[in-house]
Scaffold this motif. Structure first.
Motif, PDB file in Angstrom:
ATOM      1  N   HIS A   1       0.835  -1.206   0.000  1.00 25.69           N
ATOM      2  CA  HIS A   1       0.000   0.000   0.000  1.00 25.69           C
ATOM      3  C   HIS A   1       0.868   1.254   0.000  1.00 25.69           C
ATOM      4  O   HIS A   1       1.949   1.281   0.584  1.00 25.69           O
TER       5      HIS A   1
ATOM      6  N   GLU B   1      -5.177   1.706   2.701  1.00 22.26           N
ATOM      7  CA  GLU B   1      -5.103   0.507   3.534  1.00 22.26           C
ATOM      8  C   GLU B   1      -5.243   0.888   4.994  1.00 22.26           C
ATOM      9  O   GLU B   1      -5.809   0.169   5.796  1.00 22.26           O
ATOM     10  N   GLU B   2      -4.699   2.056   5.330  1.00 29.10           N
ATOM     11  CA  GLU B   2      -4.675   2.492   6.737  1.00 29.10           C
ATOM     12  C   GLU B   2      -5.988   3.149   7.152  1.00 29.10           C
ATOM     13  O   GLU B   2      -6.091   3.659   8.265  1.00 29.10           O
TER      14      GLU B   2
ATOM     15  N   GLU C   1       2.263  -7.457   2.566  1.00 26.73           N
ATOM     16  CA  GLU C   1       2.834  -7.210   3.886  1.00 26.73           C
ATOM     17  C   GLU C   1       2.153  -8.140   4.899  1.00 26.73           C
ATOM     18  O   GLU C   1       1.239  -8.875   4.552  1.00 26.73           O
TER      19      GLU C   1
ATOM     20  N   ASP D   1       6.184   0.608   6.981  1.00 27.68           N
ATOM     21  CA  ASP D   1       4.776   0.329   6.671  1.00 27.68           C
ATOM     22  C   ASP D   1       4.259   1.336   5.658  1.00 27.68           C
ATOM     23  O   ASP D   1       3.773   2.377   6.019  1.00 27.68           O
ATOM     24  N   ASP D   2       4.351   1.109   4.355  1.00 31.36           N
ATOM     25  CA  ASP D   2       4.692  -0.154   3.736  1.00 31.36           C
ATOM     26  C   ASP D   2       5.568   0.133   2.515  1.00 31.36           C
ATOM     27  O   ASP D   2       5.559  -0.593   1.543  1.00 31.36           O
TER      28      ASP D   2
HETATM   29 ZN   LIG Z   1       0.712  -1.639   6.259  1.00 29.26          ZN
END
Ligand SMILES: [Zn+2]
Length: 419
Positions: A94, A160-161, A187, A126-127
């Motif tokens: 992501h 994604e977050e 991930e 991340d990420d």
């Molecule tokens: Zn992530």
């Protein structure tokens, strides 16, 4: 002669790796310095920067797409054409990152800094390391004229977050043909260092399911000068105290059996995260509310967990309501070819470090792919100190050595799975 020949080969190898490492680092730096937070960042800018790099490296325009539902929420999908002997492999990462405030950090979160043997910046773990790994692997394989026996697809995605436009969900709905694959790497695997020693390389075929519940007690209330025993806040507090003492039973599945070290992974957990109640300092509370956030083992249903909460709270005055619909995520069957490739490479690069199936306590985009029928395996190769994980926190960082090792590991893994 032989030693000169060997030295020459070694030098050649280092020079090659040096050039590839530099490309990976440049991509990493560019990605970290393009802000991709939900509030005021743009994954589109990052996706376009990567698309430009791939085109410059010789990938045909038709195989590189930047698509998305919102001007700031673009996703990159790139295809590396293979012989088609086997079905495609999807490589996911992501692009978006968690918010980071300059005043909370000891350095600028959106400038890549190299200090004390670490890369610092929001997204270093991340990420964006993984995104840099996939893209630099594509460029490296292209330079080698490598012909995989299956198409390789990279998807670098938005939200994604959190945020309103999850890129994986959106791609599956609108561009399934672009991302459809035999299986995916993502991930969520953990490569762990403990006390300076490489501990394990984790492969993640399943993850816990996120579900919150609202606990609420309603009451007629009254004037606080005339208190009564029947008090909404007290009822809720007593229920929460019972919940605090409760432990969900351990459940083993194929994945957790291999991962006893981390006991909290073997059971569902529920914890109170927010509390509110009352409406005035001089009134008896008419409501008291708490949010309880649960992380369910795959295979356990939110309805079962809700019944358990009701039983444990032991007070019919406390209502328990699920917040939103949990997205179930069943474990991907452990593929022998994926596991074997990871074990072999881990043994080559880090002799003696075991490969262990892990289950993330957090949720990743892997669940959308799994639910869409694409088995997904979390893998990392970027070793991090188990006692110092900073993803989502301040001064996020990744060891410089560990970054380059991860880049090399993932490049070799993609090749191992496509030849
Ligand atoms: Zn992530």
């Amino acid at each position: 002669m032989i030693s000169r020949f060997l030295a020459g080969l070694l030098l050649f190898g280092f020079a090659q790796n040096g050039a590839h490492n530099q490309i990976a680092r440049d991509i990493y730096k560019e990605l970290i310095e393009i802000k991709t937070t939900d509030s005021d960042g743009s994954t589109t800018r990052a996706a376009e920067a990567i698309a430009a790099r791939l085109k410059a490296a010789g990938f045909p325009e038709a195989d590189i797409q930047v698509v998305g539902p919102h001007p700031r929420k673009g996703n990159l999908v790139a295809r590396y054409r293979g012989t088609g002997r086997r079905g495609p492999l999807l490589l996911l990462a992501h692009l978006d990152v968690v918010e980071a405030l300059r005043e909370d950090w000891s350095l600028d979160p959106f400038t890549l800094a190299e200090r004390d043997g670490h890369f610092y910046g929001r997204g270093t773990t991340d990420d964006k390391a993984m995104a840099a790994a996939w893209i630099s692997a594509f460029i490296r394989m292209r330079q080698e004229d490598y012909k995989p026996d299956r198409d390789l697809i990279i998807a670098l995605t938005a939200d994604e977050e959190g945020g309103d436009y999850n890129g994986v969900q959106w791609l599956l709905k609108n561009y399934r043909d672009l991302v459809d694959a035999d299986f995916a790497l993502n991930e969520g695997g953990e490569s762990l260092i403990k006390d300076g020693k490489y501990l394990l390389n984790g492969i993640q075929p399943s993850e816990k399911v996120y579900q919150s519940f609202r606990l609420e007690v309603r009451n007629a209330g009254g004037h606080s000068s005339r208190p009564v025993k029947d008090n909404a806040i007290y009822h809720l507090a007593e229920g929460l105290t019972r919940l605090a003492k409760y432990q969900f039973p351990i459940h083993l599945n194929e994945v957790t059996e291999g991962y006893f070290q981390r006991m909290s992974l073997l059971r569902t957990t529920c914890v109170a995260t927010r509390l509110e109640g009352g409406h005035a300092d001089n009134a008896l509370p008419q409501t008291a509310r708490a949010i309880v956030n649960c992380r369910l083992l795959p295979g356990e249903s939110p309805a079962e967990v809700r019944s358990t909460l009701i039983r444990v709270l032991e007070d019919s005055r406390i209502s328990v309501t699920p917040i939103g619909d949990a997205t179930a995520s069943n474990p991907s069957p452990m593929r022998a070819d994926v596991l074997a490739a990871i074990e072999q490479l881990t043994n080559q690069m880090w002799p003696g470090v075991p490969v262990v199936p892990v289950m993330s306590t957090g949720a990743t985009d892997g669940l959308y792919l799994r639910n869409a029928g694409i088995p997904t395996y979390g893998i990392s190769g970027f070793f991090e100190d188990v006692d110092d994980t900073r993803a989502h926190g301040r001064d996020e960082r990744l060891g410089v050595k560990q970054f380059y090792e991860g880049i090399e590991f993932l490049y070799r893994l993609v090749k191992a799975l496509s030849s």
